[in-house]
Design an enzyme around this catalytic site. Structure first.
Site, PDB file in Angstrom:
ATOM      1  N   PHE A 135       5.190 -10.341  -3.718  1.00 59.64           N
ATOM      2  CA  PHE A 135       4.292  -9.873  -2.791  1.00 59.64           C
ATOM      3  C   PHE A 135       3.323 -11.240  -2.667  1.00 59.64           C
ATOM      4  CE2 PHE A 135       0.086  -8.216  -1.541  1.00 59.64           C
ATOM      5  CZ  PHE A 135       0.162  -7.376  -0.547  1.00 59.64           C
ATOM      6  N   ASP A 210       4.133  -7.286 -12.524  1.00 57.43           N
ATOM      7  CA  ASP A 210       3.207  -6.866 -11.670  1.00 57.43           C
ATOM      8  C   ASP A 210       3.775  -5.369 -11.541  1.00 57.43           C
ATOM      9  OD1 ASP A 210       2.027  -5.767  -9.232  1.00 57.43           O
ATOM     10  OD2 ASP A 210       1.866  -7.443  -8.297  1.00 57.43           O
ATOM     11  N   TYR A 235      -4.386   2.141  -6.355  1.00 57.11           N
ATOM     12  CA  TYR A 235      -4.587   3.068  -5.118  1.00 57.11           C
ATOM     13  C   TYR A 235      -3.205   3.432  -4.740  1.00 57.11           C
ATOM     14  CZ  TYR A 235      -4.127  -2.014  -3.641  1.00 57.11           C
ATOM     15  OH  TYR A 235      -3.888  -3.205  -3.683  1.00 57.11           O
ATOM     16  N   LYS A 236      -2.159   3.219  -5.231  1.00 55.29           N
ATOM     17  CA  LYS A 236      -0.810   3.537  -4.810  1.00 55.29           C
ATOM     18  C   LYS A 236      -0.469   4.962  -5.251  1.00 55.29           C
ATOM     19  CE  LYS A 236       0.466  -1.288  -3.944  1.00 55.29           C
ATOM     20  NZ  LYS A 236       0.539  -1.512  -2.543  1.00 55.29           N
ATOM     21  N   ARG A 382       9.525   0.955   5.751  1.00 53.08           N
ATOM     22  CA  ARG A 382       9.471   1.434   4.280  1.00 53.08           C
ATOM     23  C   ARG A 382       8.919   2.922   3.940  1.00 53.08           C
ATOM     24  NH1 ARG A 382       5.208  -1.873   0.167  1.00 53.08           N
ATOM     25  NH2 ARG A 382       3.613  -0.617   1.513  1.00 53.08           N
TER      26      ARG A 382
HETATM   27  C1  LIG Z   1       3.033  -5.911  -5.614  1.00 57.35           C
HETATM   28  C2  LIG Z   1       1.617  -6.218  -4.983  1.00 57.35           C
HETATM   29  N1  LIG Z   1       0.901  -7.125  -6.039  1.00 57.35           N
HETATM   30  C3  LIG Z   1      -0.419  -7.433  -5.567  1.00 57.35           C
HETATM   31  C4  LIG Z   1      -0.977  -6.791  -4.393  1.00 57.35           C
HETATM   32  C5  LIG Z   1      -2.635  -7.114  -4.072  1.00 57.35           C
HETATM   33  O1  LIG Z   1      -3.440  -6.330  -4.714  1.00 57.35           O
HETATM   34  P1  LIG Z   1      -4.833  -6.339  -4.620  1.00 57.35           P
HETATM   35  O2  LIG Z   1      -5.101  -6.193  -2.974  1.00 57.35           O
HETATM   36  O3  LIG Z   1      -5.597  -5.193  -5.150  1.00 57.35           O
HETATM   37  O4  LIG Z   1      -5.589  -7.482  -5.051  1.00 57.35           O
HETATM   38  C6  LIG Z   1      -0.284  -5.736  -3.639  1.00 57.35           C
HETATM   39  C7  LIG Z   1      -0.891  -5.131  -2.790  1.00 57.35           C
HETATM   40  O5  LIG Z   1      -0.305  -4.074  -2.078  1.00 57.35           O
HETATM   41  C8  LIG Z   1       0.794  -5.484  -4.091  1.00 57.35           C
HETATM   42  O6  LIG Z   1       1.640  -4.511  -3.615  1.00 57.35           O
END
Ligand SMILES: Cc1ncc(COP(=O)(O)O)c(C=O)c1O
Length: 423
Positions: A135, A210, A235-236, A382
């Protein structure tokens, strides 16, 4: 492709869906969530649905704890300990024994703490290995921390990481950390956590995971796999609500030497001494920064009760069945589809993704039909499957909608042309 051509297949699949839903009835937790009628919600991997327990809990927190208790609630209502208390509740879902998880801040901040903190655990190392498909935030933070720490970044897909690590190790190139997502956010590919940890440790490196796309959907088993540090959002699949706080896992064995790169007052050993110099608290509390977003944190605590009495292994079994069935429905009803999520259950996270040059229009046309998934640039449809509140019948409904959208060419409608700000 006319929709009526698939009627026989649809009838057969509808019977199969009913049978599967009966077989998985014990893990159908839909009554624990508030979802609008007529919607098949396939975006719980982006923003989880609203758990039934949340509105009343939030009302209580706002009216009683904040409104009446005012500042006394920091002690009387247990606000002060909430980051680690909720951390333990998250820990139960990701295979972390109590005392290793703290909640607050964003995943981005937590990732910075994990990666920068790794420098304190591997002071002589020079290399950071990470996945180029991570990400974006993970890549930005990796490069930022590498610049600060004087590390070189080596990029490799997670399945190539063990070979890379063995080579770096043989060359005497000391690796500080290997950072990767447990599930690829675009393709839904589930990586071999234990294998990656073992490869990292063989090279003397720390394994940093992660868990954004696995926590609450897959039994991660952090302690068992020997992961060193981990982060994730809530939040997921944890359903904490928009902007709910992220968590950081610091394995017990590292806590006494872990240096928090954001040494805020709430991670101090004696925060109310108001001392001018920092002294880290014992345990994972040293990873706290400043004041946690208490309303969101307590909302998350209420949301996690949706998992009460539920084993994540059972959630995973339901998820594998749902995503496997969705894959099958799509393949039967929309032949020729480029499904990028793996066919093998043990390699697939909790989503089914399709590559298509018209992905954006397809997602919008599906949303217009009440099937809510999301688009990931450049060309991914997705479909996230939060198992607790979805059924096999929902999977078929989604696949039928997909077939009907393509058959009618709805995705090419000007209404669904791509705009720059999309989710
Ligand atoms: C795999 C992954 N890492 C990091 C993040 C970023 O998270 P945040 O906005 O809480 O910093 C996301 C957000 O969707 C994500 O899907």
């Amino acid at each position: 492709m006319a929709p009526h051509l698939g009627q026989g297949a649809r009838r057969t699949l509808r019977s199969a869906a009913l049978r599967l839903d009966e077989a998985h009835a014990s893990t159908d937790l839909r009554e624990r969530f508030l979802l609008p009628p007529g919607v098949v919600y396939l975006d719980g991997n982006s923003l989880g649905a609203l758990p039934v327990a949340v509105p009343a809990a939030l009302e209580r927190v706002v009216h009683d704890e904040w409104g009446r208790g005012l500042i006394t609630s920091w002690n009387a209502a247990g606000w002060w300990e909430a980051p680690t208390r909720v951390g333990d509740a998250v820990g139960r879902l990701i295979g972390a024994a109590p005392g290793q998880v703290v909640v607050g801040d964003t995943t981005t901040v937590r990732l910075y703490q994990a990666l920068r903190g790794a420098a304190s655990l591997r002071p002589d190392a020079r290399v950071l290995v990470t996945d180029p498909g991570s990400f974006p935030t993970d890549l930005y933070v990796a490069h930022g921390v590498a610049a600060e720490a004087g590390w070189r970044v080596e990029l490799a897909d997670p399945d190539q990481m063990p070979a890379l690590l063995d080579r770096l190790s043989a060359d005497g190139d000391p690796v500080a950390a290997v950072a990767f997502s447990h599930v690829d956010y675009r393709t839904g590919r589930l990586w071999d956590l234990a294998g990656l940890v073992a490869a990292a440790h063989r090279a003397g490196a720390l394994a940093i995971a992660d868990l954004c796309h696995s926590a609450g959907a897959i039994p991660v088993g952090l302690d068992e796999a020997g992961v060193d540090l981990a982060v994730g959002c809530s939040y997921k699949y944890l359903n904490g609500g928009p902007g709910s706080p992220a968590y950081l896992y610091v394995a017990s064995r590292h806590q006494s030497v872990f240096v928090n790169p954001i040494p805020g007052w709430q991670g101090h050993a004696r925060p109310f001494d108001m001392a001018g110099t920092y002294e880290p608290a014992d345990g994972v509390a040293r990873a706290r920064t400043g004041t946690a977003p208490m309303l969101s944190l307590l909302t998350l605590e209420a949301a996690l009760t949706a998992f009460d009495g539920v084993d994540v292994v059972a959630v995973r079994a339901r998820s594998s069945s749902l995503t496997g069935f969705l894959r099958r429905c799509l393949e039967l009803l929309v032949p020729g589809l480029d499904v990028v999520s793996p066919a093998a259950d043990d390699r697939r996270g909790s989503q089914v993704c399709v590559r298509d040059q018209h992905a954006y229009g397809i997602v919008q046309a599906l949303v217009a039909r009440g099937v809510v998934g999301d688009f990931r640039a450049p060309d991914i449809v997705r479909l996230g499957v939060a198992a607790p509140y979805l059924t096999h019948a929902d999977m078929l409904t989604a696949a039928e909608a997909y077939a009907d959208v393509l058959a009618a060419g709805e995705h090419l409608d000007a209404r669904f042309a791509r705009r720059s700000t999309v989710t």
